[in-house]
Enzyme design. Structure first.
Site, mmCIF file in Angstrom:
data_model
loop_
_atom_site.group_PDB
_atom_site.id
_atom_site.type_symbol
_atom_site.label_atom_id
_atom_site.label_comp_id
_atom_site.label_asym_id
_atom_site.label_seq_id
_atom_site.Cartn_x
_atom_site.Cartn_y
_atom_site.Cartn_z
ATOM 1 N N GLU A 336 15.008 57.513 46.211
ATOM 2 C CA GLU A 336 15.743 56.582 47.093
ATOM 3 C C GLU A 336 15.158 55.174 47.116
ATOM 4 O OE1 GLU A 336 17.234 59.652 50.531
ATOM 5 O OE2 GLU A 336 15.152 59.028 50.646
HETATM 6 C C1 TNX Z 1 16.072 62.756 51.572
HETATM 7 S S1 TNX Z 1 14.777 64.388 49.494
HETATM 8 C C2 TNX Z 1 14.807 62.273 51.311
HETATM 9 C C3 TNX Z 1 13.852 62.133 52.414
HETATM 10 C C4 TNX Z 1 14.454 62.490 53.733
HETATM 11 C C5 TNX Z 1 15.305 63.711 53.572
HETATM 12 C C6 TNX Z 1 15.872 64.210 54.857
HETATM 13 C C7 TNX Z 1 14.162 63.078 49.180
HETATM 14 C C8 TNX Z 1 13.478 63.022 47.913
HETATM 15 N N1 TNX Z 1 14.309 62.071 50.042
HETATM 16 O O1 TNX Z 1 13.336 60.822 52.437
HETATM 17 O O2 TNX Z 1 13.430 62.724 54.636
HETATM 18 O O3 TNX Z 1 16.364 63.413 52.711
HETATM 19 O O4 TNX Z 1 16.536 65.417 54.683
#
Ligand code: TNX
Length: 526
Positions: A336
């Site tokens: 992300e």
């Molecule tokens: C996605 S899974 C994210 C996290 C969040 C999570 C909450 C991932 C690699 N990144 O930053 O905490 O969703 O479900």
């Protein structure tokens, strides 16, 4: 509203009372009826019982490396409830062994993590492919004992009997993990130890610690002290946060190792870095440090990918972490990174991969990192994007399967769950259980996968009770997915075994979610 029973009805009710199940489940002498999780590869019963008593000893052979440690772990595990000393002694020169014998097996078909548990009326023998195999055999033995074995105080009058027979068992996947996010909310050393104990009880062997994020930096880095002095001082919701000193981290690594669990530290970069950016202005492109962050948004922060200091910083962080991490892996996050320019993301990941390698470790990254030039051995963790997973496999990388809609412990069970998110799915207990890492992504098979990991993100998780509520009863299912052959797994069998584990979880003091999707065995404690 008041409900009155007619006199006739109350008499009938009283009459059937003696037929209702009592608090003590009946002791089985049929080993094949045991409610083990994960399901072992093979179980044969011989119809008798072994009874552990105050004189029972745990024997180890002097020549077997690492078995001493497993023996004292087992002794300490069984002592509180039994009140027995369960002395550890050498099997050397003892003619009539009677008790529990731990030994390394020369049966190569067991593999390092496999074991054979042979129970006769006079003796329990755990032969493992290595200390790890013996440890898993000991966990099976633990589950064969009455649920009261999990109690923290002596259970006077309890008979500690185990059905006789033989169990041969080994895992399907060598990587059986759980991730704990200690960045969104901080959990102290004792809380993490309890989480480690949960994993150990179900033969899981990896604890992935998500040690940094926008809301907090949780591991002391001596060459960059403000990361924790400033960046570790808060968490989601504005609480006081916290961090582990390197000594505390080493203590966790050692505690996990005693339970055959590898710690994989994650420093999430280049996004998810507000806590670091707030601690050191130089890491920001404009040289200005943002405020600490206590919300739950994602994707707004990034390290400055074209500053030299960024890589000096990362080199120091990776060097210090590598020094205190005996395992082969370092996780660099990479998810992300919406605030990182797309043309900067790949060169950045390539460079971090080089730094990780230079310090003798293998890189793991979330599935976005599949876009980089992966070096030999690098591992990609699938969480949401099947195309990235396929890209990783095409580049020769192996995968850890953590599909968010199946394996995220922070997903609510249903819309009424008191905490949790639901962006990926609602994951009721059967949904968490009914899938297979080797078939969930078309085109990706068993040979591409090193294992699976469930993940507990902690935006909504503030204390141990919250951890327990989201982790149980889903964790045993993830453990079974990673350990047991898919041909041996089905919901009907699993549901029965899980429901029988309710009183075990109660004895462990676990506040679990009593899912309406599971026909729980009557424990008398509801
Ligand atoms: C996605 S899974 C994210 C996290 C969040 C999570 C909450 C991932 C690699 N990144 O930053 O905490 O969703 O479900």
């Amino acid at each position: 509203m008041q409900i009155r029973l007619s006199p006739l009805l109350s008499i009938t009710f009283l009459a059937i009372l003696p037929l209702m199940p009592s608090c003590e489940p009946p002791v089985t002498t049929d080993l094949t009826k045991s409610t083990l999780i994960p399901q072992p590869a093979s179980v044969t019963a011989s119809g008798g019982t072994f009874v552990m008593n105050a004189d029972t000893k745990i024997y180890v052979s002097d020549s077997d490396e690492g078995t001493d440690a497993v023996a004292s772990y087992l002794s300490q595990l069984l002592s509180p409830a039994t009140g027995y000393a369960l002395e550890v002694s050498s099997s050397e020169g003892v003619n009539e062994l009677s008790g529990i014998l731990l030994e390394v097996s020369d049966d190569a078909t067991l593999g390092k993590e496999g074991y054979e548990l042979t129970i006769t009326e006079g003796m329990v023998k755990i032969a493992g492919g290595s200390a790890a195999g013996i440890f898993y055999g000991a966990q099976t033995l633990r589950q064969l004992l009455p649920d009261a074995i999990e109690a923290s105080v002596t259970q006077e009058g309890q008979t500690w009997s185990i059905p006789t027979g033989t169990i041969r068992d080994m895992p399907v996947y060598g990587y059986r993990g759980a991730m704990l996010d200690v960045a969104r909310h901080f959990f102290d050393v004792n809380e993490v130890k309890r989480f480690i104990d949960f994993l150990a009880a179900y033969k899981m062997n990896v604890l992935h610690l998500h040690l940094s994020d926008d809301q907090g930096w949780r591991i002391e880095i001596k060459s960059w002290p403000l990361l924790t002095e400033h960046g570790g001082q808060t968490e989601v919701g504005g609480g006081k946060g916290g961090f582990y000193t390197q000594e505390q981290y080493k203590e966790l690594v050692a505690y996990a190792a005693e339970r055959q669990i590898l710690v994989i530290p994650e420093i999430d970069v280049p996004g998810h870095t507000n806590a670091a950016l707030a601690s050191y202005p130089a890491l920001n492109c404009d040289g200005r440090a943002p405020e600490l962050y206590t919300g739950t948004e994602v994707g707004f922060s990034t390290l400055c990918t074209d500053k030299k200091v960024t890589y000096e910083f990362l080199n120091d962080v990776v060097r210090e972490l590598a020094e205190i991490t005996p395992g082969p892996y370092l996780h660099i996050g990479g998810d992300e990174s919406h605030a990182t320019k797309s043309e900067d993301y790949l060169p950045f990941v390539n460079q971090v991969q080089g730094i990780v390698k230079a310090h003798g470790k293998t890189m793991i990254g979330w599935d976005e990192t599949a876009q980089a030039d992966l070096s030999e051995g690098s591992v990609v963790q699938l969480w949401h994007n099947a195309d990235f997973a396929k890209m990783a496999v095409q580049k020769g990388a192996k995968l850890i399967m953590s599909p968010a809609n199946k394996a995220y412990l922070d997903m609510q069970y249903d819309s009424t769950s008191r905490i949790g998110l639901h962006w990926a799915a609602y994951i009721e207990v059967p949904d968490g259980y009914n899938w297979d890492p080797a078939t969930i992504v078309p085109g990706i098979g068993r040979e591409d996968i090193i294992g699976m990991e469930c993940a507990l993100w902690s935006e909504t998780v503030t204390d141990m009770a919250d951890i327990e509520y989201l982790t149980f009863p889903r964790l045993p299912g993830y453990a079974e997915i990673a350990w047991s052959a898919s041909s041996l797994r089905n919901w009907e069998s699993y549901e029965k075994r899980l429901s029988a584990h309710a009183s075990r979880m109660e004895s462990m003091g676990i506040g679990f979610y009593r899912s309406p999707k599971v026909a729980w065995a009557a424990s008398g404690k509801e």
